[in-house]
Motif scaffolding. Structure first.
Motif, short mmCIF file in Angstrom:
data_model
loop_
_atom_site.label_atom_id
_atom_site.label_comp_id
_atom_site.label_asym_id
_atom_site.label_seq_id
_atom_site.Cartn_x
_atom_site.Cartn_y
_atom_site.Cartn_z
N ALA A 1 36.99 62.41 -114.46
CA ALA A 1 37.09 63.49 -113.48
C ALA A 1 37.00 63.43 -112.72
N PHE A 2 35.93 63.01 -111.65
CA PHE A 2 35.14 63.13 -110.52
C PHE A 2 35.50 61.45 -109.68
N GLY A 3 35.25 60.52 -110.00
CA GLY A 3 35.69 59.78 -109.57
C GLY A 3 34.63 58.39 -109.77
N ASP A 4 34.50 57.35 -109.36
CA ASP A 4 33.32 56.22 -109.58
C ASP A 4 31.97 56.99 -109.50
N PHE A 5 31.86 57.77 -108.29
CA PHE A 5 30.39 58.33 -107.87
C PHE A 5 29.69 58.73 -108.66
N ALA A 6 30.34 59.79 -109.41
CA ALA A 6 30.24 60.90 -110.39
C ALA A 6 29.37 59.99 -111.86
N ASP B 1 33.81 48.19 -115.18
CA ASP B 1 34.22 49.16 -114.26
C ASP B 1 33.43 48.37 -112.95
N GLY B 2 32.60 47.40 -113.00
CA GLY B 2 31.97 47.13 -111.63
C GLY B 2 31.45 48.10 -110.74
N LEU B 3 30.64 48.94 -111.59
CA LEU B 3 30.13 49.92 -110.91
C LEU B 3 28.17 49.63 -111.81
N PHE B 4 28.12 48.68 -112.18
CA PHE B 4 26.61 47.95 -112.39
C PHE B 4 26.92 46.67 -112.67
#
Length: 457
Positions: free
Chosen positions: A96-101, A324-327
């Motif tokens: 819904a809100f993108g990577d940061f959320a 997804d490359g976020l951790f």
């Protein structure tokens, strides 16, 4: 930071993991047991004593909390139909809100998981001391027992998802014996004189309900269990939602009857200081100590089962975010169907937190840990319910069932309001500590986002 609103790619498991004899996908019964096993964990066995200081008004809080938890479960069920990937709230917030959320949801849920593990271990020690009094002789013997309780389920997880599922089914079956004994049988021994005052504090009725509910929320953490492990569930679009609703509703019935019976079986002044309220309840029903010993055994098994499930969940969300490359990439490592790095890092952090809290003294350790998880759990809940509201209002027909639009909208708003209410009731200290945990993740996100940008440049 990516601002593109998109669906995360479905999580696919490595072929080796899928073919491993130690990895196995869950069907509806095991997925339901995962939800019930994580919801009915250590919380119910200790929480009657934790909320007794508020008086019987805490039963009102339990009723309100149950309605909110079921609304939340229904929202998660709807979201899981459209996004049947591993990660649960992380997947919905990111879509819904993108990577940061998405990162905030993953980070806060991860914190919730390992802090919950520490709290469950502390709760288990209260019942272990019934079986082995020497374990409660000193705060450091209690600390060592809590560490052992955390590492045993971690070893079961490292053995593979096949064993995780087996342990979860056995623990769920065994825990129902004492719970049903007290929840149903206890009503025949119910003594209204044991209930104590309706409102035992100088707070207003609304304040007392909110404060009691903030502690009781811990007993409902886990309603999202099947959504977080959706990648390990067969036919997730169909089974995840059903398991979420069935598991939460079943837990709610046992919770309400069990708590009411304990209040009526154990005198209020004794319940306030009890470290094993269900043991005290059975002893009050039958006299002697044999019944309480049996309950203590079942309680320890139940908490080990809950730790078994929560240890898996604590590794699944970082795994999905790492894909997804976020951790950090290390969390992406999987063996025998289990994200091994996530399991090891999570249990190590939970162990460190357990030691830290015992250095401050054994009194109030469980309650302080519970209130921290109350705040951190609401972040992914708020983001997930906000994502559902976004999908409903943005006209994305592929995510919205037109015939259920009004009902889904009401449920989403109720679940969002319910989560906000829990933040208000968790208290200043819990919000302060929770915010520190949450904001520490922003630096991690900055580093991971920069690394991801360099890799795609």
């Amino acid at each position: 930071m990516s601002t593109t609103l998109r669906d995360p790619a479905p999580t696919t498991e490595p072929a080796a993991a899928a073919q491993s004899p130690h990895a196995r996908r869950f069907g509806l019964p095991i997925a339901t047991c995962l939800v019930m096993g994580n919801v009915i964990g250590g919380g119910i066995f200790l929480l009657p004593a934790s909320v007794a200081p508020f008086g019987t008004i805490s039963l009102v809080a339990f009723g309100v909390l149950t309605a909110g938890a079921i609304a939340l479960a229904l929202v998660f069920g709807r979201l899981a139909e459209r996004h049947p990937q591993t990660g649960g709230p992380y997947v919905y917030a990111r879509a819904a809100f993108g990577d940061f959320a998405g990162f905030l949801a993953a980070w806060s849920y991860w914190i919730t998981a390992w802090v919950s593990n520490a709290a469950l271990a502390v709760a288990a020690v209260g019942y272990l001391t019934v079986l082995f009094p020497a374990a409660g002789a000193h705060k450091w013997s209690m600390c060592l027992a809590a560490l052992a309780v955390q590492w045993l389920p971690a070893l079961a997880n490292l053995a593979g998802t096949r064993y995780v599922g087996a342990v979860q089914v056995i623990a769920t079956v065994l825990k129902f014996a004492p719970l049903l004994l007290v929840a149903v049988g206890g009503l025949f021994f119910f003594d209204p004189a044991n209930l104590g005052p309706f409102r035992a504090t100088d707070q207003s009725a609304a304040g007392a309900v909110s404060a009691a509910a903030a502690i009781l929320l811990f007993s409902y953490l886990g309603v999202e269990s099947a959504t977080v492990s959706a990648g390990e569930v067969r036919d997730p679009a169909r089974n995840v939602g059903r398991a979420t609703i069935l598991g939460t509703a079943g837990a709610a019935v046992v919770y309400l009857l069990g708590t009411l019976s304990v209040f009526g079986l154990v005198a209020h002044e004794k319940l306030v200081s009890s470290t094993a309220p269900f043991t005290d309840a059975v002893n009050a029903m039958f006299g002697g100590t044999w019944g309480g010993t049996v309950v203590a055994c079942a309680a320890v098994i139940s908490m080990l089962g809950a730790l078994n499930g929560w240890t898996l969940l604590s590794a699944q969300t970082p795994y999905a975010a790492a894909k997804d490359g976020l951790f950090p990439k290390v969390f992406e490592t999987k063996k025998r169907g289990v994200p091994v790095a996530g399991v090891v890092v999570t249990v190590a952090l939970a162990s460190a937190l357990t030691v830290y809290n015992y250095t401050l003294g054994a009194e109030g350790v469980f309650e302080s840990l519970v209130l921290i998880t109350t705040f951190t759990a609401t972040v992914p809940y708020l983001l997930a319910t906000a994502a559902q509201i976004y999908f409903l209002l943005s006209g994305q027909r592929e995510r919205v069932h037109a015939g259920r639009l009004a009902r889904d909208g009401v449920l989403a708003v109720l679940a969002f309001g319910f989560s906000m209410w829990l933040v208000a009731g968790s208290g200043y200290a819990a919000v302060y500590q929770g915010v520190l945990f949450l904001f520490a993740g922003v630096l991690c996100y900055a580093a991971m986002s920069a690394r991801k940008t360099r890799a795609t440049a």
